[in-house]
Design a protein around this motif. Structure first.
Motif, PDB file in Angstrom:
ATOM      1  N   THR A   1       0.875  -1.170   0.020  1.00  0.00           N
ATOM      2  CA  THR A   1      -0.068  -0.099   0.093  1.00  0.00           C
ATOM      3  C   THR A   1       0.837   1.397   0.065  1.00  0.00           C
ATOM      4  OG1 THR A   1      -1.702  -1.075   1.201  1.00  0.00           O
ATOM      5  CG2 THR A   1      -1.761   1.189   1.173  1.00  0.00           C
ATOM      6  N   LEU A   2       2.047   1.337   0.614  1.00  0.00           N
ATOM      7  CA  LEU A   2       2.964   2.202   0.713  1.00  0.00           C
ATOM      8  C   LEU A   2       3.898   2.449  -0.261  1.00  0.00           C
ATOM      9  CD1 LEU A   2       3.469   2.151   4.616  1.00  0.00           C
ATOM     10  CD2 LEU A   2       2.292   4.125   3.324  1.00  0.00           C
ATOM     11  N   GLY A   3       3.936   1.409  -1.055  1.00  0.00           N
ATOM     12  CA  GLY A   3       4.884   1.306  -2.135  1.00  0.00           C
ATOM     13  C   GLY A   3       6.401   0.914  -1.872  1.00  0.00           C
ATOM     14  N   LEU A   4       6.329   0.369  -0.929  1.00  0.00           N
ATOM     15  CA  LEU A   4       7.656  -0.385  -0.104  1.00  0.00           C
ATOM     16  C   LEU A   4       8.261  -1.288  -1.256  1.00  0.00           C
ATOM     17  CD1 LEU A   4       7.427  -0.016   3.474  1.00  0.00           C
ATOM     18  CD2 LEU A   4       8.065   1.982   1.711  1.00  0.00           C
ATOM     19  N   LYS A   5       9.747  -1.505  -1.445  1.00  0.00           N
ATOM     20  CA  LYS A   5      10.129  -2.655  -2.210  1.00  0.00           C
ATOM     21  C   LYS A   5      11.447  -3.302  -1.445  1.00  0.00           C
ATOM     22  CE  LYS A   5       8.089  -0.760  -5.785  1.00  0.00           C
ATOM     23  NZ  LYS A   5       6.779  -1.530  -6.504  1.00  0.00           N
ATOM     24  N   ASN A   6      11.726  -4.616  -2.044  1.00  0.00           N
ATOM     25  CA  ASN A   6      12.818  -5.093  -1.307  1.00  0.00           C
ATOM     26  C   ASN A   6      12.443  -5.455   0.031  1.00  0.00           C
ATOM     27  OD1 ASN A   6      14.574  -4.760  -3.726  1.00  0.00           O
ATOM     28  ND2 ASN A   6      15.144  -2.787  -2.891  1.00  0.00           N
ATOM     29  N   CYS A   7      11.221  -5.866   0.456  1.00  0.00           N
ATOM     30  CA  CYS A   7      10.576  -6.241   1.624  1.00  0.00           C
ATOM     31  C   CYS A   7      11.333  -7.342   2.238  1.00  0.00           C
ATOM     32  CB  CYS A   7       9.225  -5.979   1.870  1.00  0.00           C
ATOM     33  SG  CYS A   7       8.392  -4.450   1.071  1.00  0.00           S
ATOM     34  N   ARG A   8      11.423  -7.375   3.600  1.00  0.00           N
ATOM     35  CA  ARG A   8      11.789  -8.569   4.522  1.00  0.00           C
ATOM     36  C   ARG A   8      11.330  -8.440   5.738  1.00  0.00           C
ATOM     37  NH1 ARG A   8      15.868  -7.238   7.923  1.00  0.00           N
ATOM     38  NH2 ARG A   8      17.226  -5.395   7.378  1.00  0.00           N
ATOM     39  N   VAL A   9      11.293  -9.824   6.479  1.00  0.00           N
ATOM     40  CA  VAL A   9      10.516  -9.579   7.725  1.00  0.00           C
ATOM     41  C   VAL A   9      11.698  -8.747   8.634  1.00  0.00           C
ATOM     42  CG1 VAL A   9       9.974 -11.533   9.591  1.00  0.00           C
ATOM     43  CG2 VAL A   9       9.539 -12.051   7.118  1.00  0.00           C
ATOM     44  N   LEU A  10      11.017  -8.292   9.636  1.00  0.00           N
ATOM     45  CA  LEU A  10      11.698  -7.471  10.457  1.00  0.00           C
ATOM     46  C   LEU A  10      12.465  -8.274  11.610  1.00  0.00           C
ATOM     47  CD1 LEU A  10      12.824  -4.737  11.179  1.00  0.00           C
ATOM     48  CD2 LEU A  10      10.761  -4.185  12.468  1.00  0.00           C
ATOM     49  N   ALA A  11      11.664  -9.156  12.159  1.00  0.00           N
ATOM     50  CA  ALA A  11      12.087  -9.767  13.336  1.00  0.00           C
ATOM     51  C   ALA A  11      11.811 -11.458  12.858  1.00  0.00           C
ATOM     52  CB  ALA A  11      11.350  -9.234  14.693  1.00  0.00           C
ATOM     53  N   PRO A  12      12.669 -12.003  12.202  1.00  0.00           N
ATOM     54  CA  PRO A  12      12.287 -13.645  11.909  1.00  0.00           C
ATOM     55  C   PRO A  12      12.244 -14.413  13.183  1.00  0.00           C
ATOM     56  CG  PRO A  12      13.970 -12.736  10.563  1.00  0.00           C
ATOM     57  CD  PRO A  12      13.884 -11.825  11.665  1.00  0.00           C
ATOM     58  N   LYS A  13      11.328 -15.502  13.163  1.00  0.00           N
ATOM     59  CA  LYS A  13      11.186 -16.262  14.293  1.00  0.00           C
ATOM     60  C   LYS A  13      12.227 -17.534  14.325  1.00  0.00           C
ATOM     61  CE  LYS A  13       6.220 -15.961  15.648  1.00  0.00           C
ATOM     62  NZ  LYS A  13       6.647 -15.460  16.929  1.00  0.00           N
ATOM     63  N   HIS A  14      12.677 -18.064  15.381  1.00  0.00           N
ATOM     64  CA  HIS A  14      13.612 -18.840  15.692  1.00  0.00           C
ATOM     65  C   HIS A  14      12.877 -20.176  15.801  1.00  0.00           C
ATOM     66  CE1 HIS A  14      17.254 -16.055  15.724  1.00  0.00           C
ATOM     67  NE2 HIS A  14      16.372 -15.281  15.968  1.00  0.00           N
ATOM     68  N   ASN A  15      13.865 -21.443  16.063  1.00  0.00           N
ATOM     69  CA  ASN A  15      13.317 -22.488  16.366  1.00  0.00           C
ATOM     70  C   ASN A  15      12.043 -23.224  15.581  1.00  0.00           C
ATOM     71  OD1 ASN A  15      15.037 -22.676  18.730  1.00  0.00           O
ATOM     72  ND2 ASN A  15      13.885 -21.317  19.377  1.00  0.00           N
ATOM     73  N   LEU A  16      11.706 -22.789  14.397  1.00  0.00           N
ATOM     74  CA  LEU A  16      10.780 -23.196  13.319  1.00  0.00           C
ATOM     75  C   LEU A  16      11.198 -24.176  12.456  1.00  0.00           C
ATOM     76  CD1 LEU A  16       8.669 -19.988  12.868  1.00  0.00           C
ATOM     77  CD2 LEU A  16       8.283 -21.665  14.598  1.00  0.00           C
ATOM     78  N   LEU A  17      12.613 -24.430  12.443  1.00  0.00           N
ATOM     79  CA  LEU A  17      13.233 -25.315  11.354  1.00  0.00           C
ATOM     80  C   LEU A  17      13.739 -26.464  11.785  1.00  0.00           C
ATOM     81  CD1 LEU A  17      14.845 -22.196   9.364  1.00  0.00           C
ATOM     82  CD2 LEU A  17      12.978 -23.662   8.566  1.00  0.00           C
ATOM     83  N   LYS A  18      13.932 -27.508  11.165  1.00  0.00           N
ATOM     84  CA  LYS A  18      14.590 -28.736  11.256  1.00  0.00           C
ATOM     85  C   LYS A  18      15.394 -29.028  10.257  1.00  0.00           C
ATOM     86  CE  LYS A  18      12.461 -31.429  14.409  1.00  0.00           C
ATOM     87  NZ  LYS A  18      11.516 -32.470  15.007  1.00  0.00           N
ATOM     88  N   LYS A  19      16.331 -29.982  10.445  1.00  0.00           N
ATOM     89  CA  LYS A  19      17.025 -30.328   9.266  1.00  0.00           C
ATOM     90  C   LYS A  19      17.008 -32.199   9.360  1.00  0.00           C
ATOM     91  CE  LYS A  19      21.755 -30.995   9.745  1.00  0.00           C
ATOM     92  NZ  LYS A  19      23.001 -30.495   9.393  1.00  0.00           N
TER      93      LYS A  19
END
Length: 365
Positions: A116-134
């Motif tokens: 809505t604001l026309g922002l580009k190159n956006c990314r998550v500001l505070a990514p969550k931890h402990n959601l991934l596994k290998k």
């Protein structure tokens, strides 16, 4: 269609596991097997919205904010929450909420604000931890590619903007089956050595059963050997707030006018001008004050959010401008987001946007 078809799709995009601990997203009133032909979308589920659903014959209300946050002990109509739930049950109307789980996905509430604001190159500001596994598994060389393809199709191997990522190393596996086995290679009762590939890949924890099923089905062995590891790595696709850039920077005053126009704000509460040329902007729909440190660390010139208290404005400390645009105003376009998501998937399902302004805050201008 069945209500479960809609809710399952929404939860495939914004899994309930991604909601915050305090939240109550999901099906609040109704049964998954209910037949539904049209839905009413709103930011909040109020009595007026339920009345609108009754009048328009909508069988389900899909709202951003849950009407029930805490347990209800009585149903005597004493509070607006009880009255909403009672009326919805009496008229066989389901209520579904998609709240912080929609906030926390890359394509959710905050991306809608950025767009809505026309922002580009956006990314998550505070990514969550402990959601991934290998996952680590050992596959005969002849089947290594088939197993990788199956794992990737199940959702494994995504790191940021990259997909189908894995690490592979060659080695030798040994095994000896007893008299009850029917090994793919080798003979029961004899130790066998096989040239194998150690395949390692990453996956979201919520997809574990799907990934393991894909592994078992694609792997040729009777008994599939694999290891799973919990990772503390941040998931860059999931988390709170977003930060992006204006294509063309502007002065702070011009940007405040830009916010007011694009976000349909009556008023913006903000900290003093810093004199910066606004280029990088952090956003968080709703009450996002907890992300101020992350916004500063990310180099934001302005942080747009809502529900700031008087003393919290001092925390900007001249490092950026805080722009409090109001809770409703920051999330109002979530309704359009949900409309777009549902109609794109279910083209023959009727979806209505509420005509009720549920903002409890009024402005005397």
């Amino acid at each position: 269609m069945k209500l479960a078809q809609i809710t399952a799709y929404l939860e495939s995009l914004a899994p309930l596991a991604y909601q915050e601990d305090y939240d109550n997203a999901g099906l609040i009133v109704g049964h998954p097997d209910m037949d539904v032909s049209q839905a009413l979308i709103s930011l909040d589920c109020t009595e007026a919205v339920v009345d609108e659903a009754i009048a328009t014959r909508c069988q389900v209300i899909i709202s951003h904010h849950p009407i029930v946050f805490r347990g209800l002990k009585k149903f005597n109509g004493k509070t607006y929450v009880e009255r909403v739930v009672e009326k919805a049950i009496r008229h066989n109307i389901a209520i579904y909420a998609i709240h912080t789980n929609l906030d926390n996905i890359m394509t959710g509430v905050n991306q809608k604000i950025c767009d809505t604001l026309g922002l580009k190159n956006c990314r998550v500001l505070a990514p969550k931890h402990n959601l991934l596994k290998k996952l680590v598994t050992f596959v005969p060389q002849s089947h290594a590619e088939a197993v990788r393809v199956a794992l990737f199709a199940a959702g494994a191997g995504h790191i940021g903007n990259y997909s189908e990522t894995s690490f592979n190393s060659d080695g030798t596996g040994t095994f000896k089956g007893n008299e009850h086995t029917n090994p793919y290679v080798g003979e029961p009762g004899k130790r066998h050595s096989e040239s194998e590939v150690r395949v390692e890949t990453i996956y979201p924890a919520i997809l574990e059963s799907k990934v393991l099923m894909a592994l078992v089905l694609a792997h040729p062995y009777e008994e599939v050997a694999y290891d799973m590891y919990n990772l503390t790595n941040p998931n860059q696709q999931v988390g709170a707030g977003m930060i992006g850039e204006l294509e063309n920077g502007m002065s702070e005053e011009s940007f405040l006018y830009h916010i007011k126009e694009k976000m349909h704000c009556h008023v913006i509460r903000h900290t003093a001008h810093t004199g910066k040329h606004v280029k990088k902007v952090a956003v968080c729909g709703g009450a996002g004050g907890f992300l101020l440190k992350q916004a500063i660390a990310a180099g934001a010139d302005v942080f747009i959010t809502a529900d700031y208290k008087y003393h919290e404005f001092f925390d900007a400390d001249g490092k950026l401008m805080i722009a409090d645009i109001g809770h409703f105003e920051s999330e109002q376009f979530t309704q359009q987001l949900l409309y777009e998501i549902i109609t794109k998937k279910f083209s023959n399902f009727a979806v209505r946007l509420t005509e009720v302004n549920t903002n409890p805050v009024k402005y005397f201008i």
